[in-house]
Design a protein around this motif. Structure first.
Motif, mmCIF file in Angstrom:
data_model
loop_
_atom_site.group_PDB
_atom_site.id
_atom_site.type_symbol
_atom_site.label_atom_id
_atom_site.label_comp_id
_atom_site.label_asym_id
_atom_site.label_seq_id
_atom_site.Cartn_x
_atom_site.Cartn_y
_atom_site.Cartn_z
ATOM 1 N N ALA A 21 0.736 -1.279 -0.237
ATOM 2 C CA ALA A 21 0.036 -0.074 -0.069
ATOM 3 C C ALA A 21 0.924 1.224 0.067
ATOM 4 O O ALA A 21 1.762 1.326 0.813
ATOM 5 C CB ALA A 21 -0.898 -0.086 1.206
ATOM 6 N N ARG A 22 0.357 2.106 -0.983
ATOM 7 C CA ARG A 22 1.288 3.615 -0.933
ATOM 8 C C ARG A 22 1.094 4.419 0.189
ATOM 9 O O ARG A 22 0.055 3.943 1.269
ATOM 10 C CB ARG A 22 0.907 4.277 -2.065
ATOM 11 C CG ARG A 22 -0.373 5.044 -1.882
ATOM 12 C CD ARG A 22 -1.149 5.517 -3.315
ATOM 13 N NE ARG A 22 -0.162 6.395 -3.683
ATOM 14 C CZ ARG A 22 -0.589 7.142 -4.872
ATOM 15 N NH1 ARG A 22 -1.749 7.413 -5.277
ATOM 16 N NH2 ARG A 22 0.241 8.294 -5.104
ATOM 17 N N THR A 63 -2.342 5.977 2.005
ATOM 18 C CA THR A 63 -3.602 5.100 2.228
ATOM 19 C C THR A 63 -3.716 5.119 3.766
ATOM 20 O O THR A 63 -2.931 5.341 4.606
ATOM 21 C CB THR A 63 -3.051 3.518 2.069
ATOM 22 O OG1 THR A 63 -2.606 3.231 0.808
ATOM 23 C CG2 THR A 63 -4.252 2.575 2.407
ATOM 24 N N VAL A 103 -4.349 0.483 6.995
ATOM 25 C CA VAL A 103 -3.706 -0.867 6.487
ATOM 26 C C VAL A 103 -3.670 -1.859 7.854
ATOM 27 O O VAL A 103 -2.812 -1.522 8.871
ATOM 28 C CB VAL A 103 -2.448 -0.675 5.886
ATOM 29 C CG1 VAL A 103 -1.849 -1.982 5.284
ATOM 30 C CG2 VAL A 103 -2.249 0.324 4.760
ATOM 31 N N GLY A 146 -0.962 3.061 8.418
ATOM 32 C CA GLY A 146 -1.838 4.241 7.601
ATOM 33 C C GLY A 146 -1.821 5.469 8.270
ATOM 34 O O GLY A 146 -1.541 5.911 9.467
ATOM 35 N N MET A 204 -6.923 -2.762 3.341
ATOM 36 C CA MET A 204 -6.561 -1.402 2.997
ATOM 37 C C MET A 204 -7.923 -0.805 2.838
ATOM 38 O O MET A 204 -8.789 -0.988 2.167
ATOM 39 C CB MET A 204 -5.759 -1.482 1.788
ATOM 40 C CG MET A 204 -4.326 -2.404 1.784
ATOM 41 S SD MET A 204 -3.733 -2.942 0.387
ATOM 42 C CE MET A 204 -5.150 -4.073 0.112
ATOM 43 N N SER A 226 -9.150 3.375 1.779
ATOM 44 C CA SER A 226 -8.818 4.636 1.464
ATOM 45 C C SER A 226 -9.995 5.674 1.244
ATOM 46 O O SER A 226 -11.193 4.880 1.360
ATOM 47 C CB SER A 226 -8.261 4.630 -0.221
ATOM 48 O OG SER A 226 -8.279 5.807 -0.754
ATOM 49 N N ILE A 233 -5.236 3.475 -4.193
ATOM 50 C CA ILE A 233 -4.454 2.511 -3.598
ATOM 51 C C ILE A 233 -3.713 1.772 -4.726
ATOM 52 O O ILE A 233 -4.289 1.229 -5.638
ATOM 53 C CB ILE A 233 -5.543 1.697 -2.862
ATOM 54 C CG1 ILE A 233 -6.291 2.252 -1.797
ATOM 55 C CG2 ILE A 233 -4.602 0.506 -2.552
ATOM 56 C CD1 ILE A 233 -7.096 1.279 -1.110
ATOM 57 N N LEU A 236 -0.786 -1.347 -4.968
ATOM 58 C CA LEU A 236 -0.614 -2.566 -4.219
ATOM 59 C C LEU A 236 0.803 -3.289 -4.569
ATOM 60 O O LEU A 236 0.880 -4.027 -5.145
ATOM 61 C CB LEU A 236 -1.853 -3.485 -4.325
ATOM 62 C CG LEU A 236 -1.953 -4.555 -3.442
ATOM 63 C CD1 LEU A 236 -2.159 -4.159 -2.198
ATOM 64 C CD2 LEU A 236 -2.844 -5.595 -3.906
#
Length: 726
Positions: free
Chosen positions: A98-99, A102, A105, A122, A155, A157, A162, A164
């Motif tokens: 996940a960036r 996000t 998470v 997150g 996850m 948002s 998102i 991955l």
């Protein structure tokens, strides 16, 4: 019969899970993204709990087709499940997924229906909740060779894209690679900061608004990247929540808004093309309105992500269109300016189309804006330099014309002399004004360094934190410069082998002081923090070995590097076991002092024939025992291999005082002859105050230091820590 049914059930569930979503780790594929090997399901209504997802058949899931899939702008929850079979030679791994932006998470390690480990990350949550303190979403995984484990990740948002990655790498290699990436980020942000500072000087000197608009644009572009990389959440909004979530939209809108100001001013559109000036101003108003609307929670915020991405793309296309329109109309446009915006628009198109899931490669899409913005501001800096040169040439031409006119008016020499004298006075006043402006600029730079000091102080444990762990303690910390090369470390941990609860304390002296030393202190603090969760670190010597390896790898101090960084650090590291009345010590060049009031026979404090170690106080039964550390430092590469560190276990008693320190106190010049204070005097003074409370000891140490130093300059950072065994 019940046990047989249970084993059959477990076998069937394992078999079903293993048909899809299986990742097999080998030494060769570590560090890759395994997204194609996981199973995904979208939960649009946020109705699934972990147990619900565990009971879903594999046919309800889908598998991504890309190594780093893009799940598009979404407000859904996404569940990912996979199992990992370890056929590598490692056991401890880091999962990156996940960036950074996000919202939430959640990571679960399961065995059957039981959750064995659960972590959260997150930017919707406080940064301190992260199991791995990092701007990325990282989770520790322990899988022994040939072992298979099962995992679920959720996850969430709030409208942002998102992406991955499912990268798994052994822990040491991951943090070595991460150190390199951090240096790359540092280069990018350092370049943006340097350009901002340099052109701020130009603005102060020339008072040209274009330079002001340019530095605002560069600064906001840098802050946008800070947000995308997760650093804004980590350092500016570590509590998470509203500002951590809304910062990206806000700074993206401000960046586009400031870009319009810069383009309009640089191209002088108000005069050269009033119609396009109105068009860009109109788009600027739209950007401002959408940015403000995105600050409102709810639907306007959710749709703000695609809308701002779309408007940003339209705005940059419009800027490039204006440039080519002026060129077509034979207006003079700086070629560097045009090239810079073409590069920016290409990178922005790739980035935004990646957000809209049109560009499939998420890595390229996410890095396109950073790369293009770095190239753009570099080329724009050349363009701004050309502008500065043109302004100087215009001034020179104006001066030449003035001289020509003066030569034609010889009969008015007296008037000319008066005018010249006035010009000299004006120039002198201008120089004085510029000197004042430079002084102001210097204050701005000092302000930045003071901000760096606040960052460094944030890394250090608070006084309350130290008192909570070591109630009867003090820390005397006096940096030589605004920022310091000395730092201290106090944390609580539990060994993974014996489950012993320890209080860890360290006094660290990095090479140099000021800004260079401060950089080293951040490196040292990061590795000391990492050692607390490193399974192989179970004693203070292992912690120093881990720190040594980390510093050597981070600074490239290996035998294959021709340009070695010879920086390092000296450290005294102790681990205090309150229940066991044990003190464990390991040192790199620095010792630990233990002061005890000896009544009767004490084998540990039996005086030597010369009465030097332990050293006895003159007027009491207090003894000071010195336990020396190893003679080699942390970080300097010695010979073909790093030398290991040794540790000492010492029985301590109630009332004992423990001291660790850097060399700044003993090395200070002063006194009537301007000589060093020296460790001999330092030991005697500690013996004289050891029976006082911790706060009184700190005050007396400070007074003694100031008395000795007197009017002499402080030569090094000063750090003395002490705590009493209670």
């Amino acid at each position: 019969m019940g046990k047989i049914l249970l084993w059959v059930s477990l076998f069937l569930s394992t078999y079903t899970f293993g048909q899809k979503g299986v990742i097999t780790l080998t030494d060769e594929n570590l560090g890759n993204s395994f997204a194609k090997d996981v199973l995904l399901i979208e939960d649009q209504e946020h109705q699934y709990e972990l147990a619900d997802v565990q009971n879903l058949p594999d046919s309800s899931f889908s598998s991504p087709s890309n190594d780093i899939p893009n799940l598009d702008f979404t407000t859904s929850s996404w569940w990912m499940k996979f199992s990992v079979t370890n056929n590598s030679s490692f056991s401890y791994f880091i999962l990156e997924t996940a960036r950074p932006i996000t919202n939430k998470v959640e990571f679960y390690e399961v065995r059957g229906e039981n959750v064995e480990n659960a972590f959260v990350s997150g930017d919707d949550l406080p940064y301190e909740n992260r199991v791995v303190p990092h701007n990325l979403n990282l989770f520790p995984i322990t899988i022994y060779p040939t072992q298979t484990k099962h995992y679920y990740v959720r996850m969430v948002s709030d409208g942002e894209v998102i992406t991955l990655p499912v990268k798994i790498q052994d822990k040491m290699s991951y943090f070595e690679r991460d150190a390199t990436q951090q240096y790359g980020h540092g280069f990018y942000y350092g370049m943006m900061y340097l350009i901002t500072v340099i052109y701020f000087f130009f603005f102060l000197i020339l008072r040209d608004r274009t330079f002001l608009f340019y530095i605002i644009y560069v600064a906001t572009q840098a802050f946008l990247q800070l947000g995308l990389d997760g650093y804004a959440y980590r350092y500016l909004f570590p509590s998470g929540g509203y500002m951590a979530n809304h910062f990206i939209l806000l700074i993206a809108g401000v960046t586009v808004f400031s870009l319009f100001n810069y383009v309009i001013s640089f191209l002088n559109l108000a005069e050269k093309d009033p119609r396009m000036n109105k068009v860009l101003r109109g788009l600027q108003v739209v950007v401002a309105a959408v940015t403000l609307m995105s600050l409102i929670p709810g639907k306007t915020y959710e749709i703000g992500f695609p809308v701002i991405n779309g408007i940003s793309l339209l705005s940059m296309i419009a800027s490039v269109f204006v440039i080519f329109r002026l060129i077509y109309r034979k207006e003079k446009v700086d070629i560097s300016f045009a090239i810079a915006f073409i590069i920016l628009i290409l990178g922005a198109i790739v980035f935004i189309l990646g957000n809209f899931n049109i560009v499939g490669d998420a890595v390229i899409a996410q890095n396109a804006l950073k790369i293009s913005s770095a190239l753009e501001v570099t080329i724009l800096s050349l363009s701004m330099s050309n502008k500065y040169r043109r302004l100087q040439e215009e001034k020179e031409e104006a001066q030449k014309e003035s001289l020509k006119q003066l030569q034609e008016k010889n009969e008015l020499m007296d008037d000319i002399n008066i005018k010249l004298e006035k010009q000299v006075k004006d120039r002198t006043a201008e120089i004085e004004r510029q000197k004042e402006e430079l002084a102001t600029s210097n204050e701005e730079i000092l302000s930045s360094i003071h901000y760096a000091k606040r960052i460094q102080e944030a890394i250090l444990p608070s006084d309350q934190h130290v008192k909570n762990l070591l109630p009867e303690s003090f820390v005397l910390y006096t940096p030589k410069d605004v920022v310091s090369g000395d730092f201290y470390f106090v944390e609580k941990t539990t060994t993974s082998t014996s489950e012993t609860e320890l209080v860890i304390a360290a006094a660290v002296d990095c090479t140099g002081h000021g800004v260079p030393g401060a950089f080293m202190s951040i490196v040292g603090n990061n590795y000391l923090t990492a050692s607390l969760t490193e399974a192989k670190v179970n004693d203070v010597a292992a912690a120093l070995n881990f720190l040594n390896e980390g510093v050597v790898n981070s600074l490239r101090q290996n035998k294959g590097n021709k340009e070695k960084v010879r920086d390092g650090m000296d450290i005294a590291l102790v681990a205090y076991d309150k229940k066991g009345s044990q003190l464990y010590f390991a040192g790199a060049k620095n010792p630990v002092y233990i002061v005890r009031e000896v009544v009767g026979e004490d084998e540990d404090f039996k005086p030597d024939p010369e009465n030097k170690n332990p050293l006895k106080a003159e007027d009491s039964n207090l003894f000071l025992k010195e336990i020396k550390g190893d003679s080699h430092p942390i970080g300097a590469y010695i010979g073909e291999e790093l030398k290991p560190f040794n540790y000492h276990a010492i029985n301590v008693q109630k009332g004992d005082m423990i001291y660790i320190f850097s060399d700044g106190y003993a090395d200070q010049f002063g006194g009537p002859d301007g000589k060093k204070y020296k460790y001999k005097n330092f030991k005697k003074f500690l013996l004289s105050i050891a029976n006082e409370s911790a706060d009184v000891q700190k005050e007396k140490l400070q007074q003694e230091y100031e008395r000795w130093r007197s009017d002499f300059e402080q030569i090094d950072d000063v750090l003395v820590m002490g705590f009493r065994v209670v």
